[in-house]
Write a protein that holds these residues in place. Sequence first.
Motif, short mmCIF file in Angstrom:
data_model
loop_
_atom_site.label_atom_id
_atom_site.label_comp_id
_atom_site.label_asym_id
_atom_site.label_seq_id
_atom_site.Cartn_x
_atom_site.Cartn_y
_atom_site.Cartn_z
N SER A 16 -4.79 -12.73 -14.99
CA SER A 16 -5.77 -12.73 -16.09
C SER A 16 -7.02 -11.96 -15.69
CB SER A 16 -6.10 -14.15 -16.53
OG SER A 16 -6.80 -14.81 -15.50
N ILE A 17 -7.41 -12.07 -14.40
CA ILE A 17 -8.57 -11.28 -13.96
C ILE A 17 -8.25 -9.79 -14.04
CG2 ILE A 17 -10.03 -10.72 -11.96
CD1 ILE A 17 -9.85 -13.62 -11.14
N TYR A 18 -7.02 -9.43 -13.65
CA TYR A 18 -6.63 -8.02 -13.61
C TYR A 18 -6.63 -7.41 -15.01
CZ TYR A 18 -3.80 -3.90 -12.47
OH TYR A 18 -3.36 -2.63 -12.31
N PHE A 19 -6.06 -8.19 -15.97
CA PHE A 19 -5.92 -7.60 -17.31
C PHE A 19 -7.13 -7.84 -18.22
CE2 PHE A 19 -1.38 -7.59 -16.13
CZ PHE A 19 -1.13 -6.25 -16.39
N ARG A 20 -7.77 -9.04 -18.10
CA ARG A 20 -8.85 -9.31 -19.07
C ARG A 20 -10.22 -9.44 -18.41
NH1 ARG A 20 -6.76 -14.31 -22.59
NH2 ARG A 20 -4.51 -14.00 -22.39
N ASP A 21 -10.25 -9.36 -17.07
CA ASP A 21 -11.51 -9.55 -16.35
C ASP A 21 -12.10 -10.94 -16.54
OD1 ASP A 21 -11.68 -7.24 -14.96
OD2 ASP A 21 -12.62 -6.12 -16.61
N ALA A 32 3.89 5.80 -5.38
CA ALA A 32 3.83 5.87 -6.83
C ALA A 32 2.64 6.68 -7.32
CB ALA A 32 3.77 4.46 -7.43
N GLY A 33 1.72 7.02 -6.42
CA GLY A 33 0.61 7.87 -6.81
C GLY A 33 -0.68 7.16 -7.11
N ASP A 34 -1.06 6.27 -6.21
CA ASP A 34 -2.40 5.68 -6.24
C ASP A 34 -2.83 5.09 -7.58
OD1 ASP A 34 -3.40 5.56 -3.73
OD2 ASP A 34 -4.07 7.65 -3.71
N THR A 35 -2.17 4.02 -8.00
CA THR A 35 -2.63 3.37 -9.23
C THR A 35 -3.65 2.29 -8.91
OG1 THR A 35 -0.77 1.89 -9.06
CG2 THR A 35 -0.55 3.80 -10.52
N GLY A 36 -3.70 1.90 -7.66
CA GLY A 36 -4.70 0.91 -7.26
C GLY A 36 -4.31 -0.53 -7.59
N TRP A 37 -3.06 -0.76 -8.04
CA TRP A 37 -2.68 -2.13 -8.40
C TRP A 37 -2.64 -3.07 -7.21
CZ3 TRP A 37 1.65 -4.43 -6.35
CH2 TRP A 37 2.52 -3.59 -5.66
N LYS A 89 -6.00 -4.99 -6.48
CA LYS A 89 -6.45 -5.98 -7.45
C LYS A 89 -5.40 -7.04 -7.75
CE LYS A 89 -9.85 -3.27 -9.96
NZ LYS A 89 -9.93 -2.30 -11.05
N LEU A 90 -4.11 -6.66 -7.64
CA LEU A 90 -3.07 -7.57 -8.09
C LEU A 90 -2.13 -7.99 -6.95
CD1 LEU A 90 -2.31 -8.76 -10.82
CD2 LEU A 90 -0.68 -6.90 -11.09
N GLY A 91 -1.56 -6.98 -6.33
CA GLY A 91 -0.50 -7.25 -5.35
C GLY A 91 -1.00 -8.08 -4.18
N ILE A 92 -2.06 -7.60 -3.53
CA ILE A 92 -2.50 -8.26 -2.29
C ILE A 92 -3.07 -9.66 -2.55
CG2 ILE A 92 -4.05 -8.03 -0.32
CD1 ILE A 92 -3.44 -5.00 -0.47
N PRO A 93 -3.88 -9.87 -3.62
CA PRO A 93 -4.34 -11.24 -3.87
C PRO A 93 -3.19 -12.22 -4.10
CG PRO A 93 -5.66 -9.71 -5.10
CD PRO A 93 -4.56 -8.91 -4.49
N ILE A 123 0.84 -1.20 0.00
CA ILE A 123 0.00 0.00 0.00
C ILE A 123 0.87 1.24 0.00
CG2 ILE A 123 -1.70 1.30 1.36
CD1 ILE A 123 -2.83 -1.42 2.24
N LEU A 124 1.94 1.22 0.82
CA LEU A 124 2.84 2.36 0.88
C LEU A 124 3.48 2.62 -0.48
CD1 LEU A 124 4.70 2.11 4.31
CD2 LEU A 124 3.19 3.92 3.50
N PHE A 125 3.92 1.53 -1.16
CA PHE A 125 4.52 1.68 -2.48
C PHE A 125 3.55 2.36 -3.43
CE2 PHE A 125 8.16 -1.62 -2.79
CZ PHE A 125 8.81 -0.94 -1.77
#
Lengths: 433, 241
Positions: B196-201, B138-143, B146-150, B132-134
Motif C-alpha cells: 500500500s505504501i508503494y502504490f498509494r503512499d 530488467a532495466g532499473d525500475t527501482g522496485w 521500495k517493494l522487494g527488499i522491504p 538487485i540483479l533482476f
Amino acid sequence: MDIKSSNITPAPGKFWFTLDNAAKIFPAVITSEVTSVLRITAVLNQPVRIKHLQKAVLQVEKRFPHFRVQLKEGFFWYYLEHLPQHIPIEPDDKPPCRKFPNGRLLIRIMVKGNSLSIECSHILTDGSGALEFFKTILIVYSCECGAKIPPEYQLNIPVERISEEEYEDAYNRYFKAEIPPMVKRSSAFHLPYPLKPVPRFTVLKAIVPLEQIKEVVHTKEVSITVYLTSVYLYILQEIYESMKGVSKYKKRKKLRVQVPVNLRNIFPSKTMRNFTLFVMPEIDLRLGHYSFDEILKSVYHQSKLETDEKLIHKNISRNVGSERKLYIRGIPLFLKSLILRMKYYSLGTNQYSGVLTNLGKIDLPDETGRQIDYFVMTPPPPNKRLKINCGVAGFGDKLVLSFGNVTQSLEFENKFLQFLRDQNITVERETIE
Amino acid sequence: MVQCPNCGVEAEENANFCPLCGEPLMDKTTENTALIKSGRNRQNEKLLTDYHRLTGYQKRKIFWQISGLILISGIIITLLIDFITHRDITWSKYPATISLVLFINFTLNTFLRKKMTLMVGLSFLSVTGLFILFDVYAGDTGWEIKLGIPILLAAYLTVFVLIFLVRKAKQKGLNVIAYSLVAAGLFCIYTEGIISIYFRDSVYFGWSLVVMVSVALIALLLLYIHYRLKKATDLKRFFHI
C-alpha cells in the motif's frame, strides 16, 4: 490432602499419587550436594551373585509397584507418577548417595564385590520403608541362591491384593484437627568446621561388637539409641568447650540432636512411605557443664517424654495441618518451593546440631541372615549447616555407625569413637569414598 | 561361578562379560585378545559407530557437494545453450543467477549453521543481491528498493523469530503449526502495508487483517489442543491442590 485425590491403586496405565507429608519438603531443597538420598548397605559374606540378584530384583519390584515412580511437577504440588522402568542395578564405583536425575526412578541398587546397597530418595520413603524393601530383596536373593524361606516371608501376593495401606500417607490417618500450634525452638549450636570442596560428601564407617556396647548400655539401663545420642551431645559439648576466642558459633549455646522415631512402632501402620517424626533431646550450656551421666539421664527422660502418643499427635497435626490450609495449597509450586527452602533452614536445620538415626536391630530369616555380615545405614548427606550426621544399624553381632561428613575435619568422629574405646568397646573404622 | 576382577561380583561360569560392569571374564591367555577389551570401551565404540560416525555436519556437507555439482553444472549448461542458440546471454542469466543464490544459501546452511544470526544475515544479503540483479536485468525500475527488499526483510525477520520460537519450544507438535500460521498472518500484514505504501503512499490494511484474524483463531485452537487437551488426562494430577 485427601488420600482419595490420588489414583493410588496400581491400575493398568500410569497411576500417580501425591507426596506424603514428610516428603513434601525434599523436592524444594534437593541439590547435587544435599541429595536427600539415603543408602542401606548389606555386606555379604560372599561376593554378590549378579544373575541371582537380577532375578530377585525383577520379582521384588513387581511386589512394590509404588516404588517405580518418578517425581513430576504439578501446578500446586509435586506428585509421583508411575514410570515403567526396571529398578537399575549399577556398579558401585561412584560417590554414594548421588542425586537422582529427573525423569528416572527414585531408587537404585548398587553392587560391588561383597557389598549390596540400596539407594533411595527420601521423597519415596524413609529408612524403615527402604529397609523393608531391601530385606525383601535380600530374602528373595537368598532364595535364588538356594535358601529355604519360612512361608510368612513369601511374596506371592497378586498386585491387586496389595493393601492400600502400604502406600497411604499415614500421617493423614493420625491427623487430628484443632490442636494448638507448636512453639518455635531457638537456634542450636552448629559445628564450626570448614567445608570440603565439592563433591563434599564422604562417609566413615565404624564397626562395633554389639555384645560389648550392649554390656555398657545395660549398666546404664538405657537403650543403644539413647546412649549414642548422649555420646553425640557429650562430644558436641566437648567441641563447644574447646573452641577458643570469640566465634559466631559460640553464641548458640543449645545443643540438640535430632533422632528420627519410626512412627510405625507407635501407631499401627503398614505404610511403605515416610512415617517418621523426630525427638530432639537437648542440653543447654548456659546452665553449665554437663557430665556424661547427666546427659544420659536427661536424654533418656526427654526421649520418653517426646515419644508420648499425644505429643506425637500434636506434631503430626501441626505438620499435616499446615499443608491442608487452602491458602497454602493455592500457592503455585515455584513460590511454595521458595518458602519451603527458607523454612527448611529456619524450622529445620537451625534447630539442631546433629542427627543420629538408628535403624535398630535388623532381623531376617536365618538362612538369609547367614549370608550377611553386617548392615550400614548411611543417612542422606548433611547440608552445609549441619555438616555431620550419623546412621546406626545393628545386625547379628555387629553394630555399624556411619558418619556422613561434608567438612575437612574428622575431629568429631575421632572424638566420638575414642569415647567408645574409652568404655572398653573395640572400634574398627574404615572410610568409604 | 567366576568373580569379576573389576567390580567383584560373581557371574555365571560361562559368562564372557560381567553382567554388571561389562568387564571381560574370558580366559585372557587365549588368542582372542582382540575381543578382550574392557566392556565399557566396546560399548563406547559401538555407540561411536552407531551415532557418531556420520555427524549432522558431515551429512549436510555431502548434500552441499551434490547440490553444488548439480547447480554449477546447471549454470554452465544453461549459459552454454543460451550462448550457442542466441550468440548472446539472454534468458539464461535468470536461472543462472537463481542457481547461484541457491548455492550460496546451501553453502551458508552447511557451514554457518551454528551461527544463526550470521547465516540468516548473509542469506538475506544474497537474496537482496538477487533482487538487485533482476532489477538490473530488467532495466532499473527501482522496485527492489521500495517493494522487494522491504518485503524480503519482513519475511526474513518473521522466519528468524519463528525458528527461534520453535527451537525454544519444549514439546514440538501442533504448537509449531500454530506459530507458523501466526507468522504467515503477520507476514501478510507487512506485505499489504508495504504494497500500500508503494502504490498509494499511505499505510492501508484490508485483506491481511482478515487473514490474520482467521489464522489467529486456528492457531489458538491448535495451541489449546497442544497444551491442554493432549494432557486432559493429566489435568487432574497437574492441578491437584
